[in-house]
Design a protein around this motif. Sequence first.
Motif, PDB file in Angstrom:
ATOM      1  N   THR A  46      29.787 -25.960  -1.719  1.00 49.67           N
ATOM      2  CA  THR A  46      29.402 -24.566  -1.664  1.00 49.67           C
ATOM      3  C   THR A  46      27.937 -24.425  -1.993  1.00 49.67           C
ATOM      4  OG1 THR A  46      31.616 -24.003  -2.434  1.00 49.67           O
ATOM      5  CG2 THR A  46      29.968 -22.282  -2.564  1.00 49.67           C
ATOM      6  N   ASP A  47      27.237 -23.522  -1.309  1.00 50.49           N
ATOM      7  CA  ASP A  47      25.837 -23.282  -1.594  1.00 50.49           C
ATOM      8  C   ASP A  47      25.693 -22.730  -3.007  1.00 50.49           C
ATOM      9  OD1 ASP A  47      23.439 -21.098  -1.478  1.00 50.49           O
ATOM     10  OD2 ASP A  47      23.015 -22.889  -0.272  1.00 50.49           O
ATOM     11  N   ALA A  48      24.635 -23.191  -3.715  1.00 49.73           N
ATOM     12  CA  ALA A  48      24.461 -22.820  -5.112  1.00 49.73           C
ATOM     13  C   ALA A  48      24.408 -21.318  -5.304  1.00 49.73           C
ATOM     14  CB  ALA A  48      23.191 -23.461  -5.664  1.00 49.73           C
ATOM     15  N   SER A  49      23.836 -20.597  -4.328  1.00 46.35           N
ATOM     16  CA  SER A  49      23.698 -19.149  -4.463  1.00 46.35           C
ATOM     17  C   SER A  49      25.041 -18.440  -4.374  1.00 46.35           C
ATOM     18  CB  SER A  49      22.754 -18.607  -3.384  1.00 46.35           C
ATOM     19  OG  SER A  49      23.301 -18.848  -2.097  1.00 46.35           O
ATOM     20  N   GLU A  50      26.089 -19.155  -3.931  1.00 49.96           N
ATOM     21  CA  GLU A  50      27.397 -18.532  -3.743  1.00 49.96           C
ATOM     22  C   GLU A  50      28.395 -18.912  -4.835  1.00 49.96           C
ATOM     23  OE1 GLU A  50      28.679 -19.684   0.127  1.00 49.96           O
ATOM     24  OE2 GLU A  50      26.981 -18.772   1.153  1.00 49.96           O
ATOM     25  N   ARG A  51      27.927 -19.554  -5.886  1.00 52.31           N
ATOM     26  CA  ARG A  51      28.850 -19.948  -6.945  1.00 52.31           C
ATOM     27  C   ARG A  51      29.489 -18.718  -7.572  1.00 52.31           C
ATOM     28  NH1 ARG A  51      28.938 -25.338  -5.673  1.00 52.31           N
ATOM     29  NH2 ARG A  51      26.953 -26.378  -6.122  1.00 52.31           N
ATOM     30  N   THR A  52      30.781 -18.664  -7.541  1.00 47.96           N
ATOM     31  CA  THR A  52      31.499 -17.560  -8.170  1.00 47.96           C
ATOM     32  C   THR A  52      32.685 -18.116  -8.941  1.00 47.96           C
ATOM     33  OG1 THR A  52      32.860 -17.219  -6.198  1.00 47.96           O
ATOM     34  CG2 THR A  52      30.858 -15.873  -6.405  1.00 47.96           C
ATOM     35  N   VAL A  53      33.118 -17.355  -9.915  1.00 48.12           N
ATOM     36  CA  VAL A  53      34.263 -17.755 -10.721  1.00 48.12           C
ATOM     37  C   VAL A  53      35.502 -17.027 -10.221  1.00 48.12           C
ATOM     38  CG1 VAL A  53      35.266 -17.782 -13.032  1.00 48.12           C
ATOM     39  CG2 VAL A  53      32.818 -18.192 -12.736  1.00 48.12           C
ATOM     40  N   ILE A  54      36.561 -17.776  -9.978  1.00 50.14           N
ATOM     41  CA  ILE A  54      37.825 -17.204  -9.503  1.00 50.14           C
ATOM     42  C   ILE A  54      38.572 -16.621 -10.695  1.00 50.14           C
ATOM     43  CG2 ILE A  54      40.063 -17.755  -8.491  1.00 50.14           C
ATOM     44  CD1 ILE A  54      38.596 -19.954  -6.884  1.00 50.14           C
ATOM     45  N   SER A  55      38.729 -15.315 -10.700  1.00 48.11           N
ATOM     46  CA  SER A  55      39.373 -14.651 -11.835  1.00 48.11           C
ATOM     47  C   SER A  55      40.485 -13.703 -11.407  1.00 48.11           C
ATOM     48  CB  SER A  55      38.331 -13.881 -12.657  1.00 48.11           C
ATOM     49  OG  SER A  55      37.642 -12.938 -11.856  1.00 48.11           O
ATOM     50  N   SER A  56      40.811 -13.667 -10.107  1.00 49.77           N
ATOM     51  CA  SER A  56      41.923 -12.827  -9.646  1.00 49.77           C
ATOM     52  C   SER A  56      43.018 -13.707  -9.069  1.00 49.77           C
ATOM     53  CB  SER A  56      41.440 -11.839  -8.578  1.00 49.77           C
ATOM     54  OG  SER A  56      41.217 -12.496  -7.338  1.00 49.77           O
ATOM     55  N   VAL A  57      44.231 -13.242  -9.155  1.00 50.45           N
ATOM     56  CA  VAL A  57      45.381 -14.010  -8.672  1.00 50.45           C
ATOM     57  C   VAL A  57      45.267 -14.253  -7.172  1.00 50.45           C
ATOM     58  CG1 VAL A  57      47.885 -13.990  -8.372  1.00 50.45           C
ATOM     59  CG2 VAL A  57      46.884 -13.198 -10.523  1.00 50.45           C
ATOM     60  N   ASP A  58      44.824 -13.254  -6.406  1.00 49.54           N
ATOM     61  CA  ASP A  58      44.696 -13.422  -4.959  1.00 49.54           C
ATOM     62  C   ASP A  58      43.686 -14.511  -4.610  1.00 49.54           C
ATOM     63  OD1 ASP A  58      46.558 -11.480  -4.488  1.00 49.54           O
ATOM     64  OD2 ASP A  58      45.095  -9.876  -4.108  1.00 49.54           O
ATOM     65  N   ASP A  86      38.683 -19.395 -13.702  1.00 51.47           N
ATOM     66  CA  ASP A  86      38.673 -18.833 -15.055  1.00 51.47           C
ATOM     67  C   ASP A  86      40.096 -18.878 -15.612  1.00 51.47           C
ATOM     68  OD1 ASP A  86      38.253 -17.455 -17.376  1.00 51.47           O
ATOM     69  OD2 ASP A  86      37.783 -15.538 -16.436  1.00 51.47           O
ATOM     70  N   PRO A  87      40.449 -19.877 -16.422  1.00 54.35           N
ATOM     71  CA  PRO A  87      41.839 -20.027 -16.878  1.00 54.35           C
ATOM     72  C   PRO A  87      42.393 -18.821 -17.636  1.00 54.35           C
ATOM     73  CG  PRO A  87      40.580 -22.020 -17.305  1.00 54.35           C
ATOM     74  CD  PRO A  87      39.592 -20.965 -16.902  1.00 54.35           C
ATOM     75  N   PRO A  88      41.628 -18.186 -18.554  1.00 57.40           N
ATOM     76  CA  PRO A  88      42.220 -17.041 -19.255  1.00 57.40           C
ATOM     77  C   PRO A  88      42.652 -15.911 -18.328  1.00 57.40           C
ATOM     78  CG  PRO A  88      40.256 -17.807 -20.410  1.00 57.40           C
ATOM     79  CD  PRO A  88      40.291 -18.520 -19.091  1.00 57.40           C
ATOM     80  N   ALA A  89      42.060 -15.835 -17.144  1.00 59.41           N
ATOM     81  CA  ALA A  89      42.395 -14.749 -16.217  1.00 59.41           C
ATOM     82  C   ALA A  89      43.576 -15.091 -15.310  1.00 59.41           C
ATOM     83  CB  ALA A  89      41.175 -14.406 -15.356  1.00 59.41           C
ATOM     84  N   ILE A  90      43.957 -16.359 -15.269  1.00 60.12           N
ATOM     85  CA  ILE A  90      45.047 -16.799 -14.387  1.00 60.12           C
ATOM     86  C   ILE A  90      46.237 -17.180 -15.250  1.00 60.12           C
ATOM     87  CG2 ILE A  90      45.740 -18.389 -12.573  1.00 60.12           C
ATOM     88  CD1 ILE A  90      43.422 -16.508 -11.807  1.00 60.12           C
ATOM     89  N   ARG A 141      31.135 -14.665 -21.266  1.00 56.41           N
ATOM     90  CA  ARG A 141      31.378 -13.945 -20.022  1.00 56.41           C
ATOM     91  C   ARG A 141      30.355 -12.816 -19.886  1.00 56.41           C
ATOM     92  NH1 ARG A 141      33.907 -17.847 -19.586  1.00 56.41           N
ATOM     93  NH2 ARG A 141      36.003 -18.163 -18.752  1.00 56.41           N
ATOM     94  N   PRO A 142      29.736 -12.655 -18.711  1.00 60.12           N
ATOM     95  CA  PRO A 142      29.877 -13.542 -17.544  1.00 60.12           C
ATOM     96  C   PRO A 142      29.118 -14.847 -17.756  1.00 60.12           C
ATOM     97  CG  PRO A 142      28.233 -11.863 -17.101  1.00 60.12           C
ATOM     98  CD  PRO A 142      28.822 -11.520 -18.442  1.00 60.12           C
TER      99      PRO A 142
END
Length: 401
Positions: free
Chosen positions: A2-14, A62-66, A144-145
């Motif tokens: 993934t491009d560095a500018s697009e790094r995001t943390v997965i925090s939703s179930v979907d 993000d484990p606490p969110a999942i 966070r964030p």
Amino acid sequence: MTDASERTVISSVDDFHDAVEALALGEGPVAVDAERASGFRYSQRAYLIQLYRRGSGTFLIDPPAIAEFAPLQEVIGGVEWVLHAASQDLPCLREVGLDPVTVFDTELAARLLGLPRVGLGSVVEELLGIHLAKEHSAADWSTRPLPASWLEYAALDVELLIDLRDAMAVLLEEQGKTELARQEFAAVVAKEEKPPLAEPWRRLTGVSALRADRHLAAARELWLARDDLARSTDTAPGRLVPDASLMVAAKALPSSRRELAALKQFSGRASRSEIDRWWAAVERALTTDDIPVQRRGTDTLPPPRSWSDRNPEADLRLKGARAALTALGEEHAIPLENLLTPEFLRRLAWSPPAELTVASVSAALAELGARPWQIELTAQPILDSFVEAIQSAEPSDSSAS
């Protein structure tokens, strides 16, 4: 990747389920890493889990969110996981339900290959020619964030692991160490967690120097009070009041709250704001009938430096075996501590089999937990050094007068 500018943390179930589906479509091993907040939080939970698989991409979760990781475990559980220093990350991964069947540990592989430095950055630079900055390794990952630079660091930790694994697999094969590595990796997965200590407060730094019973009681009560506060606030205990400060109070054994507060060396960010808590602990120590014993029954061996006085024969056996295994390790380019767990050698030297043979030494090593490859390499040199130690301890024959 993934491009560095697009790094995001997965925090939703979907988004999590989308990541799981993408990982299912990938191929080959999956690189896994976890970031904790050691030194900041009481718990050792994962605050970020990173995954990378060829054909899938990189995912920062993000484990606490999942709440439920079962879908991910179902997809990657039977796939080889590539981790660096797997034993450090497996406990917090298992805590959320992620548990591998097989692993490839790049840190352990680096040791078996005899590399001079085994940190991830050093190994990546040595074998892949890529400089990997490690400036965020001790960060508070419960933040966070999470800053973008931290996410980039976290992603690179897994995005290079598969290439590193492949390069190491070639080197292990060239050095004839593929089977050694397989056994070591399997041992990492199979290793059981140690049961909780019956008296964890005895690990308080400096507590062994306390001799009077009430002082020991004070150390125990202060440690328990700090642990209770640390647990309730999810704060690393040492950030509240350092071990050294607890020891100052335990040694001084103040007779009043005022006297405790006057101890300048009783410091820490919670040393004054929680002074009532600490004084209550000291009061319990001053009045309790439950006095801790000075020495515990334990199977811990004495330190080797005392063996020459306490058990001279064991001292000779240990020194001889260490020298033999050091030479063997150099011959095979394997560090001594990986050639054979030092505790195994100490226990064998302290209490060797009654009858010294290759079979009896091998059986003793197996009972201690040595892997087959370790036994095959070390049993004979250990036997030879033990026999030599016996012979050197025997008085020389003298002619009858």
